[in-house]
Design a protein around this motif. Structure first.
Motif, PDB file in Angstrom:
ATOM      1  N   GLU A  93      20.858 -22.782   4.144  1.00 46.22           N
ATOM      2  CA  GLU A  93      21.002 -21.940   2.952  1.00 46.22           C
ATOM      3  C   GLU A  93      19.644 -21.742   2.308  1.00 46.22           C
ATOM      4  OE1 GLU A  93      24.063 -22.257   0.121  1.00 46.22           O
ATOM      5  OE2 GLU A  93      25.252 -23.578   1.411  1.00 46.22           O
ATOM      6  N   MET A  94      19.272 -20.493   2.099  1.00 44.67           N
ATOM      7  CA  MET A  94      17.949 -20.212   1.552  1.00 44.67           C
ATOM      8  C   MET A  94      18.015 -19.119   0.491  1.00 44.67           C
ATOM      9  SD  MET A  94      15.652 -21.334   4.609  1.00 44.67           S
ATOM     10  CE  MET A  94      14.402 -21.476   3.525  1.00 44.67           C
ATOM     11  N   ASP A  95      17.027 -19.146  -0.380  1.00 47.61           N
ATOM     12  CA  ASP A  95      16.819 -18.071  -1.358  1.00 47.61           C
ATOM     13  C   ASP A  95      15.914 -17.026  -0.726  1.00 47.61           C
ATOM     14  OD1 ASP A  95      18.113 -19.201  -3.475  1.00 47.61           O
ATOM     15  OD2 ASP A  95      16.339 -19.361  -4.767  1.00 47.61           O
ATOM     16  N   ILE A  96      16.229 -15.775  -0.953  1.00 49.71           N
ATOM     17  CA  ILE A  96      15.402 -14.713  -0.387  1.00 49.71           C
ATOM     18  C   ILE A  96      14.887 -13.807  -1.490  1.00 49.71           C
ATOM     19  CG2 ILE A  96      15.487 -12.638   1.069  1.00 49.71           C
ATOM     20  CD1 ILE A  96      17.279 -14.127   2.869  1.00 49.71           C
ATOM     21  N   ALA A  97      13.609 -13.495  -1.404  1.00 52.35           N
ATOM     22  CA  ALA A  97      13.017 -12.518  -2.333  1.00 52.35           C
ATOM     23  C   ALA A  97      12.482 -11.369  -1.499  1.00 52.35           C
ATOM     24  CB  ALA A  97      11.880 -13.173  -3.126  1.00 52.35           C
ATOM     25  N   VAL A  98      12.837 -10.159  -1.881  1.00 47.80           N
ATOM     26  CA  VAL A  98      12.363  -8.999  -1.107  1.00 47.80           C
ATOM     27  C   VAL A  98      11.792  -7.925  -2.022  1.00 47.80           C
ATOM     28  CG1 VAL A  98      14.107  -9.332   0.702  1.00 47.80           C
ATOM     29  CG2 VAL A  98      14.585  -7.725  -1.146  1.00 47.80           C
ATOM     30  N   ASP A  99      10.810  -7.238  -1.512  1.00 44.69           N
ATOM     31  CA  ASP A  99      10.460  -5.919  -2.040  1.00 44.69           C
ATOM     32  C   ASP A  99      10.257  -5.074  -0.787  1.00 44.69           C
ATOM     33  OD1 ASP A  99       9.934  -3.737  -3.498  1.00 44.69           O
ATOM     34  OD2 ASP A  99       8.372  -4.626  -4.760  1.00 44.69           O
ATOM     35  N   PRO A 100      11.317  -4.393  -0.353  1.00 45.34           N
ATOM     36  CA  PRO A 100      11.271  -3.699   0.939  1.00 45.34           C
ATOM     37  C   PRO A 100      10.101  -2.724   1.046  1.00 45.34           C
ATOM     38  CG  PRO A 100      13.509  -3.782   0.120  1.00 45.34           C
ATOM     39  CD  PRO A 100      12.629  -4.274  -0.995  1.00 45.34           C
ATOM     40  N   LEU A 101       9.748  -2.085  -0.066  1.00 44.47           N
ATOM     41  CA  LEU A 101       8.540  -1.249  -0.079  1.00 44.47           C
ATOM     42  C   LEU A 101       7.848  -1.480  -1.413  1.00 44.47           C
ATOM     43  CD1 LEU A 101       6.679   0.802   1.193  1.00 44.47           C
ATOM     44  CD2 LEU A 101       8.163   2.627   0.372  1.00 44.47           C
ATOM     45  N   GLU A 102       6.832  -2.307  -1.388  1.00 47.49           N
ATOM     46  CA  GLU A 102       6.080  -2.619  -2.618  1.00 47.49           C
ATOM     47  C   GLU A 102       4.964  -1.572  -2.741  1.00 47.49           C
ATOM     48  OE1 GLU A 102       5.611  -3.717  -5.341  1.00 47.49           O
ATOM     49  OE2 GLU A 102       3.631  -4.575  -5.621  1.00 47.49           O
ATOM     50  N   GLY A 103       5.191  -0.644  -3.675  1.00 43.82           N
ATOM     51  CA  GLY A 103       4.263   0.476  -3.820  1.00 43.82           C
ATOM     52  C   GLY A 103       4.894   1.735  -3.242  1.00 43.82           C
ATOM     53  N   THR A 104       6.073   2.089  -3.740  1.00 44.77           N
ATOM     54  CA  THR A 104       6.751   3.296  -3.231  1.00 44.77           C
ATOM     55  C   THR A 104       5.880   4.536  -3.491  1.00 44.77           C
ATOM     56  OG1 THR A 104       7.974   3.375  -5.305  1.00 44.77           O
ATOM     57  CG2 THR A 104       9.104   2.415  -3.426  1.00 44.77           C
TER      58      THR A 104
END
Ligand code: VTB
Ligand code: MG
Ligand code: MG
Length: 334
Positions: A93-104
């Motif tokens: 079990e893990m925490d996930i942090a995403v920014d699929p496109l950082e700087g759209t």
């Protein structure tokens, strides 16, 4: 010859357990390849949507039971990679942090430094921050503890940093987002003698730049997205830099919302340490979409391949690994 480490066994090889950073690279690569199709086309939402869809699909191959802690938004406003969404095909079990496109915007306008970003931590270890602003202050590795202090003036921080780096404030470069709200910060930094590098977007890459030897950035300051702050904190943990943050509230509703999300022992208005934002072992991975200081963008070297450039980091071992990948797109490969 420069000095070399005294042991020939890198610390990484004493750290057991799978380096999930390598799996994450496939996730950020997929998002970069998808969003790069939209580079320079002036449609930031389409670029973002392509990154989100590709990233979500790629997560299915990762052997974790992940919960998105920092994501695209609330479930009712974000169809994919929303906060609370489960990703991965099963495992720890893990925490996930995403920014699929950082700087759209950077991608849509074909400007440097658009990246795709994922970070991973053990369950409960990322700050559960809503999409509000965060004040950020960061410097690179090898400096005495406490060299930066988010509650001190920028002049004081620059003076302390210059002393620690055995240089003059005029030798230092501060990086900040070019925003009206930063006019005073920028004026004060220049008044103190520092150079200021203003960027239009993308403070995750800019915070990381403080830790890279040839970036020319000594300190990052200013406010930007809180989710980006948590992602940057994960990278800074891996790079041994220093960073502090503070959530910024525009109304009561944001405070109430934050209260309901963050750990009970945290005061939403307090100065946040690195550990408050990203605790325990963390992995960080990014792939370049448009070329920048941190990573080169997606390339099309010939009709058969797409080339990507990624960086993977792991706090436990301190390994920073750059990966240059050629992706074949012949559907007939066995
Ligand atoms: C910030 C920054 C990001 O967008 O969220 C910024 O953290 C938006 O700031 O890196 P404004 O609301 O002032 O425009 C980025 O630059 C890109 O997502
Ligand atoms: Mg985003
Ligand atoms: Mg962003």
């Amino acid at each position: 010859m420069s000095s070399q480490p005294s042991s020939i066994t890198p610390h990484a090889y004493r750290v057991t357990g799978r380096n999930l950073g390598l799996d994450l690279a496939r996730v950020t690569e997929a998002a970069a390849i998808a969003s790069a199709r939209w580079t320079g086309r002036g449609d930031k939402n389409a670029a973002d949507a392509a990154a989100v869809a590709a990233m979500r699909t790629a997560f299915d191959t990762v052997a974790i039971s992940g919960t998105v802690t920092i994501g695209e938004g609330e479930m009712d406003e974000a169809p994919m990679l929303y906060i609370g969404e489960k990703v991965g095909h099963g495992g720890p079990e893990m925490d996930i942090a995403v920014d699929p496109l950082e700087g759209t915007n950077l991608c849509a306008r074909s400007l440097p430094n658009a990246i795709t970003v994922v970070a991973l931590a053990q369950k409960g270890c990322f700050l559960h921050a809503p999409d509000i602003y965060m004040q950020k202050l960061a410097v690179g590795p090898g400096l005495p503890d406490g060299v930066i202090e988010i509650d001190a003036s920028i002049g004081q921080n620059l003076a302390n940093l210059a002393r620690a780096k055995h240089c003059d404030v005029s030798d230092l470069t501060l990086c900040a987002l070019e925003r009206e709200r930063h006019n005073e910060l920028v004026a004060k930094a220049r008044e103190a003698g520092a150079r200021v590098r203003l960027i239009s977007d993308g403070d995750v890459a800019a915070v990381i730049a403080t830790c890279l030897p040839n970036s020319g950035v000594d300190i990052y300051a200013g406010s930007g997205g809180a989710p980006e702050g948590v992602l940057a904190a994960a990278a800074i943990r891996c790079l041994n830099g220093q960073m502090q943050g503070r959530l910024l509230f525009e109304n009561e509703a944001q405070i109430t919302r934050t209260h309901s999300m963050i750990r009970a022992d945290l005061d939403p208005t307090q100065a946040l340490t690195l550990a408050d934002m990203a605790a325990g072992p963390v992995f960080f991975c990014a792939t370049g979409v448009t070329s920048g200081d941190l990573l080169k963008g997606v390339e099309y070297p010939n009709p058969h391949y797409i080339r990507t450039h990624s960086v993977m980091m792991r706090s436990e071992s301190g390994t920073i690994r750059y990966m240059d990948a050629y992706h074949h797109f012949d559907p007939h490969l066995a």
